[in-house]
Each structure stands twice: as C-alpha cells, then as structure tokens.
Motif scaffolding. Structure first.
Motif, short mmCIF file in Angstrom:
data_model
loop_
_atom_site.label_atom_id
_atom_site.label_comp_id
_atom_site.label_asym_id
_atom_site.label_seq_id
_atom_site.Cartn_x
_atom_site.Cartn_y
_atom_site.Cartn_z
N THR A 224 -12.92 19.71 -49.74
CA THR A 224 -12.43 20.30 -51.26
C THR A 224 -11.54 21.61 -50.97
N VAL A 225 -11.96 22.35 -49.99
CA VAL A 225 -11.09 23.74 -50.09
C VAL A 225 -9.79 23.41 -49.31
N PRO A 226 -9.60 22.73 -48.07
CA PRO A 226 -8.33 22.47 -47.56
C PRO A 226 -7.54 21.57 -48.41
N GLY B 33 13.25 20.33 -49.00
CA GLY B 33 13.96 20.94 -48.04
C GLY B 33 13.05 22.05 -47.36
N ALA B 34 11.91 21.63 -46.95
CA ALA B 34 10.98 22.48 -45.94
C ALA B 34 11.34 22.62 -44.52
N SER B 35 11.22 23.40 -43.91
CA SER B 35 11.46 23.43 -42.29
C SER B 35 10.60 22.66 -41.70
N ARG B 36 10.80 22.34 -40.52
CA ARG B 36 10.03 21.41 -39.58
C ARG B 36 8.72 22.12 -39.46
N GLU B 37 8.64 23.27 -39.19
CA GLU B 37 7.38 24.12 -38.92
C GLU B 37 6.65 23.99 -40.32
N THR B 38 7.23 24.25 -41.31
CA THR B 38 6.22 24.10 -42.49
C THR B 38 5.64 22.40 -42.73
N ILE B 39 6.40 21.75 -42.25
CA ILE B 39 6.01 20.23 -42.50
C ILE B 39 4.89 20.03 -41.68
N GLU B 40 5.04 20.28 -40.36
CA GLU B 40 3.96 20.26 -39.25
C GLU B 40 2.50 21.12 -39.72
N THR B 41 2.79 22.16 -40.23
CA THR B 41 1.60 22.90 -40.94
C THR B 41 0.96 21.77 -42.13
N MET B 42 1.67 21.49 -42.77
CA MET B 42 1.39 20.67 -44.01
C MET B 42 0.67 19.52 -43.69
N ARG B 43 1.20 18.75 -42.65
CA ARG B 43 0.71 17.57 -42.06
C ARG B 43 -0.76 17.96 -41.55
N ALA B 44 -0.85 18.98 -40.81
CA ALA B 44 -2.16 19.28 -40.20
C ALA B 44 -3.43 19.57 -41.16
N LEU B 45 -2.93 20.39 -42.31
CA LEU B 45 -3.83 20.69 -43.22
C LEU B 45 -4.17 19.46 -44.00
N ALA B 46 -3.40 18.38 -44.23
CA ALA B 46 -3.64 17.04 -44.78
C ALA B 46 -4.50 16.27 -44.08
N ARG B 47 -4.63 16.45 -42.77
CA ARG B 47 -5.67 15.62 -41.81
C ARG B 47 -6.98 16.44 -42.18
N TYR C 180 -2.15 15.53 -56.61
CA TYR C 180 -1.94 16.01 -55.25
C TYR C 180 -2.02 17.83 -55.34
N GLU C 181 -1.25 18.20 -56.42
CA GLU C 181 -0.94 19.68 -56.53
C GLU C 181 -2.27 20.60 -56.93
N THR C 182 -2.83 19.78 -57.62
CA THR C 182 -4.29 20.22 -58.08
C THR C 182 -5.45 20.04 -57.33
N GLY C 183 -5.31 19.26 -56.13
CA GLY C 183 -6.12 19.03 -55.21
C GLY C 183 -7.43 17.94 -55.61
N GLN C 184 -7.09 17.30 -56.40
CA GLN C 184 -7.87 16.13 -57.07
C GLN C 184 -8.22 14.98 -56.16
N VAL C 185 -6.97 14.81 -55.18
CA VAL C 185 -7.34 13.52 -54.43
C VAL C 185 -6.84 14.19 -52.71
N SER C 186 -7.34 13.41 -52.01
CA SER C 186 -6.89 13.83 -50.27
C SER C 186 -5.36 13.10 -50.32
N MET C 187 -4.55 13.68 -49.35
CA MET C 187 -3.33 13.08 -49.40
C MET C 187 -3.17 12.70 -47.78
N HIS C 188 -2.29 11.56 -47.56
CA HIS C 188 -1.91 11.15 -46.32
C HIS C 188 -0.73 12.05 -45.59
N PRO C 189 -0.79 12.28 -44.47
CA PRO C 189 0.17 13.43 -43.87
C PRO C 189 1.54 12.92 -44.10
#
Length: 293
Positions: A7-9, A65-79, A45-54
């Motif tokens: 839930t928190v992530p 238009g997010a940076s590559r670094e931001t994308i990788e951070t968001m993918r890690a959090l999705a996992r 997705y934005e309200t955290g109701q469901v989990s997301m695939h990276p």
C-alpha cells in the motif's frame, strides 16, 4: 514484518506520477489519449488504488518527458507495489476498494477517527460484527459471514502489535452510537463494557461527543478517519483522510482538505467529554440497557 504490504509504495508511486504529470502540464485526459487508456485507469494509478507494472510506469513517464533516471526510480518503486499484505488471503471477504485502506491503516502510527453511526470495526465485539454483517448483507452464507468476521478480528490485532509498534487510536464517538442497541440488548451491553475496557489500553484514547454538545465545526463531514504516518522516514506519507460507504471510499490528502478536517477534529475534541467522563457515560448507558432488557 510490517503488514503494510504494497500500500505505501503504491501510494507513493501514484503521488509521484501525478506530480510528474502536473509538472509536465499534461492533463489526465491528454495522457489517457496518448497512452490509449481510459481516464479512470490513470486515476486509479495516481491514487494508489491498484498496483502497476513497471512497463506501464515507464510508458506514463515517457509521455510526461521524464528523465531516464526518474524512469528507473519509478520502475523500481513499481516493483515494490507487487508485495501482498495479509488481507489478500481473505479474497472476496475484503472489498477491493477497502484493501487500500487496510494497508494504510496497518502502516499508520496514529489513527484519529470520528464515528457518528457505528462502533468502529477495530473495537467491535464478535456479536456486534455478526449483527451488523447480517443486517447489511442478509444474503450471505454462514461461511461468507464468518470470513468477514475473521477479517475484522484480524484487523483488530493491529492495536496489540508489538513489531512494528502498534498505532495509537484516538476515537471520538457520538453518544448516539452508544444508545443505538443491537436486537440482543445484552449483546449491546457487552459491547459497551468492551469499550470501557479497551478505553483503558495505553494506545487507545476514547472520548464521547454528548448529544447536547451542539453542532461542531464542519459537522456536515459526518464520520471520517485521519491516518498519520511515520515522519522520520525519507519520503513520509502525508496524513490521509478516509471516508467510506457501501459502494466505495474517498481518500483526501491535499493541504486545503487536511485543514478542513483538522479544524473539524479540533472542534469535536473541544466538545467531547474527557476520557474519565466518557467511560462513566458508557457505563451508565450500559446500566440503562441492562435494566431495560
């Protein structure tokens, strides 16, 4: 391990994605059109109701238009959102919209709740649970009813948790809740007695809002819950307001929304009896019901 599960992530990820979208000046409808998704999907997705695939997270970030670094951070959090909490094992006994709340409740350090209609689930006796479930959903089988009782009992273990430390429950109950009896009045007396006992626990503060207290500020809010989260972490969760009904739930965490409910909470506390007076009133109502059986 902490019961907060995914839930928190999930909440953090949703909040970050919303911030990235807004900073890019992309509307929800525009994002949905570009991604060929529905707008409710992005909202979930934005309200955290469901989990997301990276991969979905990356697709959204690319549109913004997010940076590559931001994308990788968001993918890690999705996992991280793929982990499951205890409530998932109860299947349909826990409504999908309620699973998010159960996870947030398990992650909270403090739960502030005003209840205008019912004894809250965290302090209900089994007899109270059973009658409430039977009245709300008379078509359930005995097995289904028992599953719902088991879920509430499992939730109640939260208040006795040792590791991590159990949250503090700060409860304001309308006097009307106490005077609304069960069909079995003796069962209601036992529920009231249980409130008195629980009100003496070190992490529970129980106060009653008397019927003659008059109107409190923002009285139109009705029943609500305020969840406070750990503040000593790098990315703390914001205090969240929760309200629900038979068809779903509402979560609020914007600054102006929080101000209204903080004002409402202060007004309720100002008008409520103190803890000793509250226990005395609950005991008196229990005696009245005992003599009326």
């Amino acid at each position: 391990m902490d019961d907060s599960g995914s839930t928190v992530p999930r909440r953090q990820l949703g909040r970050y994605l919303r911030e990235i979208r807004e900073e890019a000046h992309v509307t929800v409808s525009a994002a949905a059109k570009e991604l060929e998704w529905s707008t409710p999907r992005i909202w979930r997705y934005e309200t955290g109701q469901v989990s997301m695939h990276p991969n979905d997270v990356e697709a959204m970030c690319r549109v913004y238009g997010a940076s590559r670094e931001t994308i990788e951070t968001m993918r890690a959090l999705a996992r991280e959102t793929k982990a499951h909490g205890w409530w998932h094992s109860y299947g349909e006994a826990v409504e999908d919209w309620f699973k998010l709340y159960v996870g947030l409740e398990a992650a909270a350090t403090k739960i502030r709740k005003y209840e205008a209609d019912l004894i809250p689930g965290l302090l209900q006796t089994v007899e109270y649970m059973r009658e409430l479930i039977a009245v709300d959903q008379p078509g359930l089988s005995e097995t289904e009813r028992q599953a719902k009782v088991d879920v509430r009992l499992r939730r109640q273990r939260l208040l006795a948790r040792a590791v991590p430390k159990a949250p503090h429950l700060d409860l304001v109950l309308s006097e009307a809740v106490l005077r609304r009896p069960l069909r079995d009045r003796s069962a209601m007396v036992r529920q009231l007695d249980s409130l008195v006992v629980n009100g003496r626990r070190h992490n529970i503060r129980l106060r009653v809002l008397p019927l003659d207290a008059g109107l409190s500020r923002w009285a139109s809010t009705g029943t609500f819950t305020m969840l406070d989260f750990p503040t000593e972490v790098r990315e703390p969760e914001p205090t969240t307001i929760y309200m629900d009904g038979p068809c779903g739930a509402v979560y609020l965490d914007k600054t102006h929304e929080m101000q209204i409910y903080e004002d409402a909470w202060r007004s309720l506390v100002e008008r409520a009896l103190d803890e000793d007076e509250s226990r005395e009133l609950i005991t008196e109502i229990a005696k009245e019901m005992t003599h009326g059986t």
